[in-house]
Design a protein around this motif. Structure first.
Motif, PDB file in Angstrom:
ATOM      1  N   ASP A  77      29.612  -0.044  45.669  1.00  0.00           N
ATOM      2  CA  ASP A  77      29.212  -0.499  43.914  1.00  0.00           C
ATOM      3  C   ASP A  77      29.406  -0.283  42.800  1.00  0.00           C
ATOM      4  O   ASP A  77      29.848  -2.131  42.200  1.00  0.00           O
ATOM      5  N   VAL A  78      30.169   0.170  42.718  1.00  0.00           N
ATOM      6  CA  VAL A  78      31.168   0.255  40.977  1.00  0.00           C
ATOM      7  C   VAL A  78      32.597  -0.024  40.863  1.00  0.00           C
ATOM      8  O   VAL A  78      32.798   0.367  39.977  1.00  0.00           O
ATOM      9  N   MET A  79      32.528  -0.327  42.194  1.00  0.00           N
ATOM     10  CA  MET A  79      34.430  -0.074  42.309  1.00  0.00           C
ATOM     11  C   MET A  79      34.991  -2.139  42.398  1.00  0.00           C
ATOM     12  O   MET A  79      33.630  -2.647  42.414  1.00  0.00           O
ATOM     13  N   ILE A 136      40.436  15.687  39.218  1.00  0.00           N
ATOM     14  CA  ILE A 136      40.332  14.165  39.440  1.00  0.00           C
ATOM     15  C   ILE A 136      38.601  15.134  40.442  1.00  0.00           C
ATOM     16  O   ILE A 136      38.131  15.778  41.271  1.00  0.00           O
ATOM     17  N   LYS A 137      37.609  14.341  39.296  1.00  0.00           N
ATOM     18  CA  LYS A 137      36.074  14.122  39.684  1.00  0.00           C
ATOM     19  C   LYS A 137      35.618  13.433  40.719  1.00  0.00           C
ATOM     20  O   LYS A 137      36.000  12.370  40.964  1.00  0.00           O
ATOM     21  N   LEU A 138      35.590  14.367  41.956  1.00  0.00           N
ATOM     22  CA  LEU A 138      34.679  14.026  43.200  1.00  0.00           C
ATOM     23  C   LEU A 138      33.417  13.461  43.372  1.00  0.00           C
ATOM     24  O   LEU A 138      32.802  14.589  43.497  1.00  0.00           O
ATOM     25  N   LYS A 139      32.838  12.565  43.664  1.00  0.00           N
ATOM     26  CA  LYS A 139      31.146  12.230  44.372  1.00  0.00           C
ATOM     27  C   LYS A 139      31.370  13.038  46.078  1.00  0.00           C
ATOM     28  O   LYS A 139      32.627  14.098  46.472  1.00  0.00           O
ATOM     29  N   VAL A 140      30.120  14.333  45.885  1.00  0.00           N
ATOM     30  CA  VAL A 140      30.064  14.490  47.586  1.00  0.00           C
ATOM     31  C   VAL A 140      29.102  13.627  48.286  1.00  0.00           C
ATOM     32  O   VAL A 140      28.068  12.929  47.865  1.00  0.00           O
ATOM     33  N   VAL A 141      29.622  13.214  49.490  1.00  0.00           N
ATOM     34  CA  VAL A 141      28.405  12.409  50.509  1.00  0.00           C
ATOM     35  C   VAL A 141      29.333  13.674  51.298  1.00  0.00           C
ATOM     36  O   VAL A 141      29.994  13.900  52.198  1.00  0.00           O
ATOM     37  N   ARG A 142      27.612  14.268  51.988  1.00  0.00           N
ATOM     38  CA  ARG A 142      27.804  15.604  52.688  1.00  0.00           C
ATOM     39  C   ARG A 142      28.312  14.638  54.541  1.00  0.00           C
ATOM     40  O   ARG A 142      27.117  13.521  54.221  1.00  0.00           O
ATOM     41  N   ASN A 143      28.666  15.081  55.554  1.00  0.00           N
ATOM     42  CA  ASN A 143      28.581  14.047  56.797  1.00  0.00           C
ATOM     43  C   ASN A 143      26.976  15.198  57.880  1.00  0.00           C
ATOM     44  O   ASN A 143      27.155  15.474  58.679  1.00  0.00           O
ATOM     45  N   ALA A 151      36.863   8.539  44.176  1.00  0.00           N
ATOM     46  CA  ALA A 151      37.106   9.858  45.288  1.00  0.00           C
ATOM     47  C   ALA A 151      35.642  10.468  46.232  1.00  0.00           C
ATOM     48  O   ALA A 151      34.685  11.030  44.408  1.00  0.00           O
ATOM     49  N   TYR A 152      35.408  11.131  47.553  1.00  0.00           N
ATOM     50  CA  TYR A 152      34.244  11.644  47.206  1.00  0.00           C
ATOM     51  C   TYR A 152      34.951  12.361  48.850  1.00  0.00           C
ATOM     52  O   TYR A 152      35.876  11.901  49.415  1.00  0.00           O
TER      53      TYR A 152
END
Length: 226
Positions: A224-226, A19-26, A2-3
């Motif tokens: 890619d890791v999914m 839950i550890k989420l990745k960060v993808v800024r807009n 999740a991100y």
């Protein structure tokens, strides 16, 4: 996997749900064409203050920003671009204060057209108040739009926004969202030309780092890791 859009939001999710989420800024795609816009969209004799956003709602500082125009010299023009729940109320407030000559309302426009306005601003404003968790943890898209347009920023003291402004030295924050605090900050920036030019120069480097070309790499790694 999740991100989400900022480190603060990711931290809140981890705190609440483990839950550890990745960060993808807009962030916007980095281009050079934006800084070359010559479209004459504002009166050339005016110093443009800009607040843009499709969700200019309650507690986002727009009312106080309009009221601050009473305290600023006539060479300043406030442009509000977008819309929101209080858009019509803001127009009424402007008329009630007889500020029609100092405040310009521009309805929502496509993002590519919005850039033609943003690039001509002297300062970009982002004035969310920490009245709810959404605003407290927010990282508004407009911050990145201002930076990519080469426009220094005055913002409320929101954690994620302050982190960007302090890290890249592209603007300043105010401790409280009041007409007096906003006007004082604007005049201070206007009078300190050297500081302003430094912030403006720093937006170039900031835009190179805060761009979709880099953020998309994080997103690609997630899938890619999914």
């Amino acid at each position: 996997y999740a991100y989400t859009v900022s480190e603060s939001v990711a931290g809140q999710y981890e705190k609440d749900y483990g839950i550890k989420l990745k960060v993808v800024r807009n962030t916007p795609m980095r281009t050079d064409s934006l800084l070359q816009s010559n479209d004459n969209v504002f009166p050339t004799e005016k110093t443009i203050l800009l607040l843009q956003g499709s969700g200019i709602n309650k507690d986002r500082g727009a009312e106080e920003l309009i009221e601050s125009m009473q305290l600023l010299p006539d060479n300043f023009l406030l442009a509000l671009i977008g819309g929101g729940e209080i858009w019509d109320d803001l127009k009424k407030l402007c008329r009630g204060l007889r500020l029609e000559n100092k405040v310009m309302f521009i309805e929502k426009v496509p993002h590519d057209e919005l850039k033609k306005y943003t690039v001509h601003a002297y300062l970009g404003l982002s004035l969310d108040k920490p009245t709810n968790l959404n605003y407290k943890l927010s990282l508004p898209n407009k911050i990145f739009d201002y930076i990519h347009a080469g426009v220094p920023v005055i913002a409320s003291d929101i954690k994620e926004v302050k982190k960007i402004l302090d890290t890249y030295q592209v603007g300043t924050t105010i401790d409280e969202v009041t007409p007096q605090a906003i006007a004082t900050a604007v005049i201070s920036v206007f009078e300190n030309k050297q500081q302003y030019e430094t912030w403006k120069q720093n937006t170039t480097k900031a835009a190179e780092e805060l761009c979709w070309q880099k953020e998309q790499l994080i997103l690609k790694k997630i899938f890619d890791v999914m």
